[in-house]
Design a protein around this motif. Structure first.
Motif, short mmCIF file in Angstrom:
data_model
loop_
_atom_site.label_atom_id
_atom_site.label_comp_id
_atom_site.label_asym_id
_atom_site.label_seq_id
_atom_site.Cartn_x
_atom_site.Cartn_y
_atom_site.Cartn_z
N PHE A 235 38.14 34.40 48.33
CA PHE A 235 39.34 33.70 47.85
C PHE A 235 40.37 34.64 47.24
CE2 PHE A 235 35.73 33.58 45.01
CZ PHE A 235 36.22 34.26 43.89
N ILE A 238 43.81 40.59 46.68
CA ILE A 238 44.27 41.83 46.07
C ILE A 238 44.39 42.95 47.09
CG2 ILE A 238 43.50 41.42 43.70
CD1 ILE A 238 41.08 43.31 44.71
N THR A 276 37.46 45.44 37.72
CA THR A 276 36.05 45.51 37.32
C THR A 276 35.91 46.68 36.35
OG1 THR A 276 35.55 44.72 39.54
CG2 THR A 276 33.70 45.51 38.25
#
Ligand code: B12
Ligand code: SF4
Length: 488
Positions: A235, A238, A276
């Motif tokens: 989904f 980026i 992250t």
């Protein structure tokens, strides 16, 4: 050459259940962030792309930059698609530029088009350039819009100054890559791509694009240590930023934080924009050491739940000023995790969340409602699961959004692979607080939306608990107007 950077407003969707959701979310957030000041107007954060590309432009000799902030002006937009054209026209007329840059998301692309139309009327001869997360996957469609002159796809650091130089000199437009444009003969897409500029080689950001007083409108200051994400969630969109994280030198990170705070307020916390933050333990530890040594920074960050196994990293984060960690849980179904979000094992989630909490880090999750392979009961189960995590203080807060198959995501490009039938391409309704724009074999959009509204209510109630970290502001405390409005 005078260049205008347009901060496109977002539409407003009134969801009554959101009021107490955001109110209670904000109480948890304030408790974990002692000293946080309420925002005067909800600018939320500085539009990162402007400072980023602004720095690139200054380095290329384009110093006359001006921001057109239509985002934090509460009067510009009402509802999903009503833009106060007169207010826009006044601002554009007061801010004549040679070139206007736009970076809309999917849900506000229609506003960007409308502003570009006003630009063409108010400043005849001005050039409009679109780039970013929606202009990249929809480059041809966006370039065909009568008020859009050029689309720059993917990263803009090399292409944008080259385009501006070609416009200035009237030469070499056909040699600019990452470029899409349309004329009477059709759409022209450059067939070559510039390589991505590595973080260490990027020009420093243009910090002072906004007046210093805008600091009062911010929740935090965004800072990036590593740009890029190696995962591929179905989904996510980026694709503009690359799969291989590229790290900024630590001295530069600390220096940028100092410069942003010097202009917009020393009291501000930082939000690390890395997708992250804990991806590479050695890298994270090195940054934490520098932040701890500096001693003046407190920060939030986001990461994946499968990247939280290193206890040393968690302790270092706490010691270096981390106050709030956001993790993408998305769903309580392992089958959905496997399909959409590789490498997350739900059996290990509680252990990771407990480790975070016991390291002294408040945790907030991202939850998504309405995955197409889920039944209505599966969706309710996710809501119950997250409410339980909140009740047991394994989470301090959570977001809840409806699933949107954004252009550029795997879901959008191959909906049948995910069992989705996309119902329309009215992008103004590609909105995470509205009913889904697709149908699945298991649920209609209305059924999914009903679960979503119940989820918003249930999470709002669950977040009314006494905070595990810090002290909740009193009922009478002024938390600003943030929680009263729509925030998607
Ligand atoms: C910062 C951010 C925000 C901020 C500020 C957004 C803003 N308007 O400035 C906040 C927190 C407010 C936000 C909110 C939301 N966001 Co957001 N956000 C981001 C985030 C994390 C970082 C963007 C960024 O700064 N990247 C770093 C810069 C350098 O990269 P970049 O923007 O892609 O820019 C490069 C190129 O794209 C290009 N480029 C970009 N713009 C332009 C313009 C021109 C003219 C040119 C030439 C080039 C160019 O050049 C740049 C340098 O190479 C992205 C994810 C991501 N990592 O990109 C999501 C992202 C943009 N957000 C997203 C979403 C969905 C939202 C929300 C709707 C989520 C929600 N449910 O609340 C809300 C919108 C709410 C609102 N009211 O605005 C989605 C967009 C999906 C889409 N395709 O539309 C993204 C991609 C996240 C995702 N995983 O899918 N967001
Ligand atoms: S959702 Fe997060 S982890 Fe997944 S691809 Fe996007 S940025 Fe990476």
């Amino acid at each position: 050459m005078r260049i205008g950077l347009v901060h496109t407003p977002m539409s407003i969707v009134e969801v009554p259940e959101r009021r107490s959701f955001w109110r209670n979310f904000d109480r948890q957030y304030h408790a974990a962030h002692p000293g946080l000041r309420p925002m005067r107007r909800a600018l939320w954060e500085l539009p990162h792309w402007m400072h980023w590309l602004g720095g690139v432009l200054v380095a290329a000799g384009y110093e006359d930059l001006v921001v057109l902030d239509l985002y934090s002006d509460a009067d510009v937009v009402s509802g999903l698609s009503a833009l106060d054209v007169k207010l826009v026209a006044d601002l554009v007329a007061r801010t004549p530029c040679d070139v206007y840059l736009f970076s809309p998301m999917t849900a506000n692309l229609h506003f960007a088009y409308e502003i570009a139309r006003v630009v063409k009327l108010e400043v005849p001869g001005a050039v409009t350039v679109f780039g970013g997360v929606i202009a990249t996957p929809l480059n041809e469609e966006v370039a065909r819009h009568p008020s859009v002159d050029y689309v720059i796809t993917d990263r803009g650091e090399i292409a944008l100054p080259r385009l501006l130089r070609a416009l200035e000199t009237g030469k070499g437009l056909d040699k600019v890559w990452n470029l899409t444009r349309a004329d009477a003969h059709g759409v022209h897409v450059a067939h070559r791509q510039y390589p991505a500029v590595v973080a260490a080689d990027l020009a420093p950001p243009k910090i002072d694009l906004f007046p210093a007083a805008s600091g009062a409108d911010l929740r935090y200051l965004r800072q990036v240590y590593a740009l890029g994400c190696p995962y591929r969630c179905s989904f996510c969109t980026i694709q503009t930023i690359g799969a291989r994280p590229s790290y900024f030198p630590i001295e530069r990170v600390i220096e940028e934080i100092r410069s942003y705070r010097a202009r917009y307020g020393e009291h501000h916390g930082i939000y690390f924009g890395d997708e992250t933050f804990t991806l590479n333990s050695d890298r994270t530890l090195a940054l934490c050491r520098a932040l701890e040594e500096d001693g003046s920074v407190h920060y939030d960050c986001q990461t994946r739940v499968n990247c939280l196994r290193d206890g040393e990293v968690l302790s270092a984060m706490q010691a270096s000023g981390c106050r709030w960690v956001e993790v993408g849980l998305e769903t309580g179904s392992q089958a959905s995790q496997d399909l959409h979000k590789n490498r997350v094992q739900l059996t290990r989630v509680e252990e990771s969340l407990r480790r975070l909490r016991d390291a002294g880090l408040a945790t907030c999750s991202f939850v998504v409602n309405g995955f197409p392979e889920q039944t209505i009961d599966d969706m309710y189960r996710t809501i119950e699961w997250v409410c339980d995590l909140l009740a047991r203080d394994l989470l301090q807060a959570t977001y809840l959004f409806g699933l949107v198959p954004y252009p550029g995501s795997a879901m959008h490009d191959q909906p049948e692979r995910f069992g989705m039938e996309i119902l329309h391409h009215d992008h103004a309704r590609y909105h995470e607080d509205l009913p889904p724009v697709f149908r699945s074999a298991h649920a209609t959009p209305d059924q999914v939306y009903a679960v979503f509204l119940e989820g918003v209510e249930a999470f709002g109630a669950a977040m009314s608990k006494t905070p595990y970290f810090g002290t909740a502001p009193s009922e009478a405390a002024d938390l600003g107007s943030f929680w009263r409005g729509a925030h998607v």
